[in-house]
Design an enzyme around this catalytic site. Structure first.
Site, PDB file in Angstrom:
ATOM      1  CG  ASP A  66       1.348  -2.465  -5.244  1.00 29.81           C
ATOM      2  OD1 ASP A  66       1.038  -3.632  -5.512  1.00 29.81           O
ATOM      3  OD2 ASP A  66       1.509  -2.047  -4.081  1.00 29.81           O
ATOM      4  CD  GLU A  97      -2.452  -4.962  -6.943  1.00 25.54           C
ATOM      5  OE1 GLU A  97      -2.277  -6.176  -6.734  1.00 25.54           O
ATOM      6  OE2 GLU A  97      -1.817  -4.071  -6.349  1.00 25.54           O
TER       7      GLU A  97
END
Length: 711
Positions: free
Chosen positions: A350, A387
């Site tokens: 993330d 990401e």
């Protein structure tokens, strides 16, 4: 009588049970004293014993306690400076979670004094609070590492064959009618044969689980009767989230997680974890003191020059400083633990750009932690997905990472959404995205599989909502619809929200099929969000992070339309698995390979003429076709043999009106057959294509496959 504590060792960090006792090791560069507190398993709020770690070696405090057993509940107290202006927030009145704890028991109780400063005080965090927080803190659990893995083997699926299924442990299983009620929402539920059967029917090769690291609920959500459903609020990077365990005895969650991995591996399905090493649940300078903040705040977090405050690249109040060697070690030790002990197959990071922040906070693709991961003999062989963005300056780094990283390709998502919505000036962009995004990855000598392709993710509209709503509807989140993205590249097909209009419903179903077909016909690695294959809706909520209820849980009660979409998706994925031309290891060259009948890739106008540069630049082009040469694949298989598959012809029409396509003639002795036609599911598979031309309905896609003519 005081407990006997031996010097022990500074490694491994955390609490390690060796069969006869427990070794404790805690890093803190700023501590002057570290205490371990033991708690009553029958009454975890009751502290029963306390002792110091007697030795500090290279800033690691350690001690060995003979006779201590697995299952022991403990926490830490760190003595040292409380000087927020200098970045130090040690407070021995606050019980702390060991960053290396393998399991936790209990939850953060926000009604207890878990903040390092007295709430409401005029000096805020500059004043140290001296109330004991132990009653409001989860306790760490000493965990033994035995588990019978039997003959379990990792699936080790190559990237070119990988199909990712992004899922939430609870959200996927909570409403499944075949999962026993006590297992719904748990790791055991995800391992249930009925769930695995669904995954196998679809043809996915990996489940990518939303965060399962132990996380803390947000106090402000609790005040609104909501909770942090997604879990992007990590408290401990080694402990699996206990809320997803079917048994709540201390430490039982570890073996239940392992059993889930074992069951999925037995079915040939990999397990990937969505991990949040970019920030923690401790927030900014006014956040709670739960773990890292009280152990060594200045080492673990990015701080501003005025060290009381935090640099925030995440939008969550703080950012972990992976440029610091000790923070990098925590991250790498955690990753290695999940691979070696828990047998997971890879990670999706993330806001991965945060990990690449160096120096004064600028991004570097060669940041130290990236080099460590690339060189590590354990982590260098697992799947690593970034990401590739954060909210800091220069944070959008799609195409900016280096091998062996793969990236969530946000440009793919946006281009495909806009194309099927009917936007102009997208021909060139769509061409690149279908072909693997060579404009982003080829110059850096990366492969098509560097691109993780997706049209939806957990964050944003579901596939159904993408074609049902043009605007977000997040009122249930309690923020007056101000949260969530405003720009979704969504189109409601003429009516906002659900409708009984048969024509609108038909168009929406076709648009879903268009987007799904595009995803699985593109070069790169496709990612499907759990429930999209069954038309799952969140009622237009594009930020359902706090909705732990039926709004977020997958509904397995399928009507005819949703069942049809499921079958269409499964057929698409199985088709992809059978077609080597959709699993290319190298980018297209636009020419004949070997002695191929066709170019490896050729793009056509509807009239059958190959696209020119001028055609690509025309703003109104919404109808085009591409041909993939099944005999023009340059790679060899694992045995050194030439790879040959079927030739495929894909017709795309995002225009609202029907378009007549001239179909390129097949090779001698062959014919084109229809495999998919999104405007009419009854056509195909293997229906012969009318010779010469094909009338492609507005907003539809067709896939033709070349086969030998039957005698």
């Amino acid at each position: 009588m005081p407990r006997e504590v031996w010097p022990g060792k500074p490694y491994p960090r955390g609490a390690t049970f060796d069969g006869t006792g427990v070794n404790f090791a805690v890093f803190s560069q700023v501590a002057t004293r570290v205490e371990v507190c033991l708690f009553d398993p029958q009454n975890p709020s009751k502290e029963v014993e306390r002792f110091d770690l007697p030795v500090s070696t290279d800033d690691v405090w350690h001690g060995y306690v003979p006779g201590l057993e697995s299952g022991t509940l403990y926490g830490l107290r760190v003595h040292g400076p409380y000087e927020p202006q200098k970045g130090h927030r040690c407070n021995p009145y606050k019980l702390l979670v060991d960053p290396y704890a393998k399991a936790l028991h209990g939850e953060v109780d926000w009604s207890k004094p878990v903040f390092g400063y007295p709430l409401g005080h005029a000096q805020q965090d500059l004043m140290r609070d001296e109330q004991d927080s132990a009653a409001g803190m989860p306790k760490c659990v000493v965990v033994g590492d035995y588990f019978d893995w039997g003959n379990e083997r990792r699936p080790d699926v190559p990237w070119r064959k990988t199909v990712i299924y992004e899922a939430h442990v609870k959200g996927l299983t909570m409403r499944h009618p075949k999962v026993p009620e006590h297992q719904r929402g748990t790791y055991a539920g995800l391992a249930h044969p009925a769930v695995i059967e669904h995954l196998l029917k679809l043809g996915v090769t990996a489940v990518e689980l939303l965060p399962i690291h132990e996380f803390a609920d947000d106090s402000f959500l609790g005040e609104k009767g909501l909770s942090n459903f997604w879990g992007y609020n990590t408290l401990c990077y080694f402990a699996p989230e206990q809320a997803y365990a079917s048994r709540r005895t201390p430490g039982a969650v570890v073996n239940e997680f392992k059993a889930m991995v074992k069951a999925l591996h037995s079915a040939g399905i990999e397990v990937l974890l969505d991990v949040v090493y970019n920030h923690s649940c401790e927030g900014n300078h006014l956040g709670p003191t739960l773990s890292l903040k009280g152990i060594d705040n200045a080492s673990y977090y990015w701080l501003m020059p005025e060290a009381r405050y935090y640099l925030d690249f995440t939008g969550c109040g703080n950012s972990l400083n992976a440029f610091n060697p000790q923070t990098a070690r925590l991250i790498v030790d955690s990753l290695r633990y999940w691979v070696e002990e828990m047998h997971v197959d890879g990670f999706r990071f993330d806001l991965a750009t945060v990990l690449g922040r160096v120096g004064k906070g600028e991004f570097s693709p060669t940041a130290p932690i990236f080099q460590i991961l690339n060189q590590d003999p354990v982590l260098g062989r697992v799947k690593l997905i970034a990401e590739p963005w954060d909210v800091g300056l220069g944070g959008y780094q799609v195409g900016g990472f280096q091998a062996p990283w793969r990236e969530w390709n946000g440009k793919y998502r946006d281009a495909l959404r806009r194309y099927w919505k009917g936007d102009e000036n997208l021909a060139g962009e769509v061409g690149y995205r279908f072909a693997g995004s060579s404009d982003l990855y080829q110059e850096a000598r990366r492969r098509p599989q560097a691109s993780i392709n997706f049209v939806t993710a957990h964050d944003g509209f579901t596939l159904h909502d993408l074609v049902t709503y043009s605007h977000k509807h997040n009122e249930a989140n309690g923020e007056h619809n101000r949260d969530g993205a405003d720009d979704n590249q969504a189109w409601n097909c003429g009516v906002e929200g659900e409708t009984d209009d048969a024509n609108v419903i038909s168009l929406r179903e076709r648009q879903k099929r268009n987007l799904l077909a595009s995803l699985f016909l593109s070069q790169g690695v496709p990612m499907l969000v759990a429930g999209d294959e069954m038309g799952r809706t969140q009622g237009g909520n594009n930020n359902a992070y706090c909705q732990d209820n039926e709004l977020s849980w997958v509904d397995w009660n399928l009507d005819e339309r949703r069942q049809s979409l499921l079958e269409f998706t499964a057929r698409l994925i199985q088709f992809r698995h059978r077609q080597p031309v959709l699993q290319r290891r190298r980018f297209f060259q636009g020419k004949h390979i070997w002695d191929s009948e066709y170019k490896d890739l050729a793009w056509f106008r509807p009239d059958g003429t190959e696209m020119s540069q001028e055609d690509w630049n025309k703003p109104f082009v919404r109808s085009l076709a591409f041909l993939l040469g099944g005999d023009a694949i340059p790679s060899l298989d694992e045995r050194g043999q030439r790879v040959i598959g079927d030739a495929l012809l894909v017709l795309l029409n995002a225009h609202h009106e029907q378009v007549r396509f001239t179909v390129p003639p097949p090779a001698e002795g062959s014919q084109w057959v229809i495999e998919f036609y999104t405007a009419d599911e009854k056509r195909g598979p293997e229906e012969p294509v009318p010779s010469g031309a094909f009338e492609l309905a507005g907003r539809s896609l067709a896939v033709f496959r070349e086969v030998s003519r039957k005698a």
